[in-house]
Design an enzyme around this catalytic site. Structure first.
Site, PDB file in Angstrom:
ATOM      1  N   ARG A   1     -10.089   0.302   8.700  1.00  0.00           N
ATOM      2  CA  ARG A   1      -9.593  -1.031   9.027  1.00  0.00           C
ATOM      3  C   ARG A   1     -10.591  -1.822   9.862  1.00  0.00           C
ATOM      4  NH1 ARG A   1      -3.785   0.241   8.912  1.00  0.00           N
ATOM      5  NH2 ARG A   1      -2.629  -1.530   9.625  1.00  0.00           N
TER       6      ARG A   1
ATOM      7  N   ARG B   1      12.288  -4.401   5.174  1.00  0.00           N
ATOM      8  CA  ARG B   1      11.904  -3.012   4.870  1.00  0.00           C
ATOM      9  C   ARG B   1      12.768  -2.003   5.631  1.00  0.00           C
ATOM     10  NH1 ARG B   1       5.819  -1.211   5.399  1.00  0.00           N
ATOM     11  NH2 ARG B   1       5.977  -2.288   7.392  1.00  0.00           N
TER      12      ARG B   1
ATOM     13  N   LYS C   1       0.834  -1.210   0.000  1.00  0.00           N
ATOM     14  CA  LYS C   1       0.000   0.000   0.000  1.00  0.00           C
ATOM     15  C   LYS C   1       0.868   1.258   0.000  1.00  0.00           C
ATOM     16  CE  LYS C   1      -1.854  -1.137   3.986  1.00  0.00           C
ATOM     17  NZ  LYS C   1      -1.119  -2.355   4.354  1.00  0.00           N
TER      18      LYS C   1
ATOM     19  N   ARG D   1      -0.314  -8.369  13.874  1.00  0.00           N
ATOM     20  CA  ARG D   1      -0.857  -7.461  12.845  1.00  0.00           C
ATOM     21  C   ARG D   1      -1.687  -8.251  11.831  1.00  0.00           C
ATOM     22  NH1 ARG D   1       4.665  -4.924  11.100  1.00  0.00           N
ATOM     23  NH2 ARG D   1       3.490  -3.809   9.482  1.00  0.00           N
TER      24      ARG D   1
ATOM     25  N   ARG E   1      11.085  -0.083  11.148  1.00  0.00           N
ATOM     26  CA  ARG E   1       9.945   0.139  12.028  1.00  0.00           C
ATOM     27  C   ARG E   1       9.995  -0.819  13.206  1.00  0.00           C
ATOM     28  NH1 ARG E   1       4.610   0.554   8.349  1.00  0.00           N
ATOM     29  NH2 ARG E   1       3.751  -0.661  10.071  1.00  0.00           N
TER      30      ARG E   1
END
Ligand code: AP5
Ligand code: ZN
Length: 214
Positions: free
Chosen positions: A88, A127, A13, A171, A160
């Site tokens: 969400r 990431r 996203k 998550r 992160r």
């Protein structure tokens, strides 16, 4: 255009949003980015959100609805927006509809970043992000020119705090339990489009462009 991007953690996203934003002159509203900025600045909102975020659980509906309501008033959102990571929960989706109804508008398209859970751990653990611009890299799939350094500013990249295999599990659980019903919500409204998010970034971009031009 008024767009919603739905997908599990690491589905792409945040990678596709800047491209769509530039192509269509939209504002990019990512609740996760806004919440992380609030946590870093230790604002009252950030203090409330931190615990849930660290555990990979959702922050309360009231908090995120409040930040989206505020953010959508920005002049840069007049031409339309990309909601990345919001709504969400079904409650958030209903609240969003109410907000838009008041303005006489509605969501035009919802892009569902469909992807198998098994691919996501590698995406998340590799990431690296440039916190001030939001630019995202990946050690294997989108490496920076110099490891750990942003290509544009030369500033350091960070990882992160919630990008660990353990937090990813919660998550994902939150996604399946609380966010998947939002996919049904938009399917019933006839605004949902599917993307094959496990493809390479450029191929996903091509799919997005096809959906948005139709
Ligand atoms: P949020 O920041 O929204 O995190 P998320 O939903 O877990 O999504 P990610 O940002 O991890 O995934 P992405 O799809 O953007 O992936 P990306 O493009 O970067 O939310 C964080 C937390 O905030 C939540 O846990 C919650 O606590 C709270 N929160 C936020 N919104 C909320 C809400 N509405 N209600 C309640 N709580 C809320 O890609 C990942 C990596 O893969 C990158 O390294 C990238 O380079 C790479 N990559 C991307 N695309 C590809 C591709 N096609 N092929 C190969 N690699 C790729
Ligand atoms: Zn993201």
């Amino acid at each position: 255009k008024r767009l919603v991007l739905i997908g599990p953690p690491g589905s792409g996203k945040g990678t596709q949003s800047p491209i769509i934003k530039d192509d269509y002159c939209l504002c990019h509203l990512a609740t996760g980015d806004m919440l992380r900025a609030a946590v870093a600045a230790k604002t009252p909102l950030g203090i409330k959100a931190k615990e849930a975020m660290d555990k990979g659980e959702l922050v309360s509906d009231d908090l995120v609805v409040g930040i989206i309501d505020e953010a959508m008033k920005k002049p840069s959102c007049e031409k339309g927006f990309i909601l990345d990571g919001f709504p969400r929960t079904v409650t958030q989706a209903e609240k969003l509809d109410e907000m838009l109804q008041k303005q006489g508008t509605k969501i035009d398209k919802v892009l569902n970043f469909a992807i198998d859970d098994s691919i996501l751990e590698e995406r998340i653990t590799g990431r690296w992000i440039h916190p001030t611009s939001g630019r995202t890299y990946h050690t294997k799939f989108a490496p920076p020119k110099v490891p750990g350094i942003d290509d544009v500013t030369g500033e350091p990249l960070i990882q992160r705090k919630d990008d660990t295999p353990q937090v990813l599990r919660s998550r994902l659980e939150a996604f399946h339990k609380q966010t998947e019903p939002v996919i049904d919500y938009y399917t019933k409204k006839g605004v949902l489009s599917q993307l094959q998010a496990e493809k390479a970034p450029k191929q996903v971009t091509a799919e997005v462009q096809k959906v948005l031009s139709s």
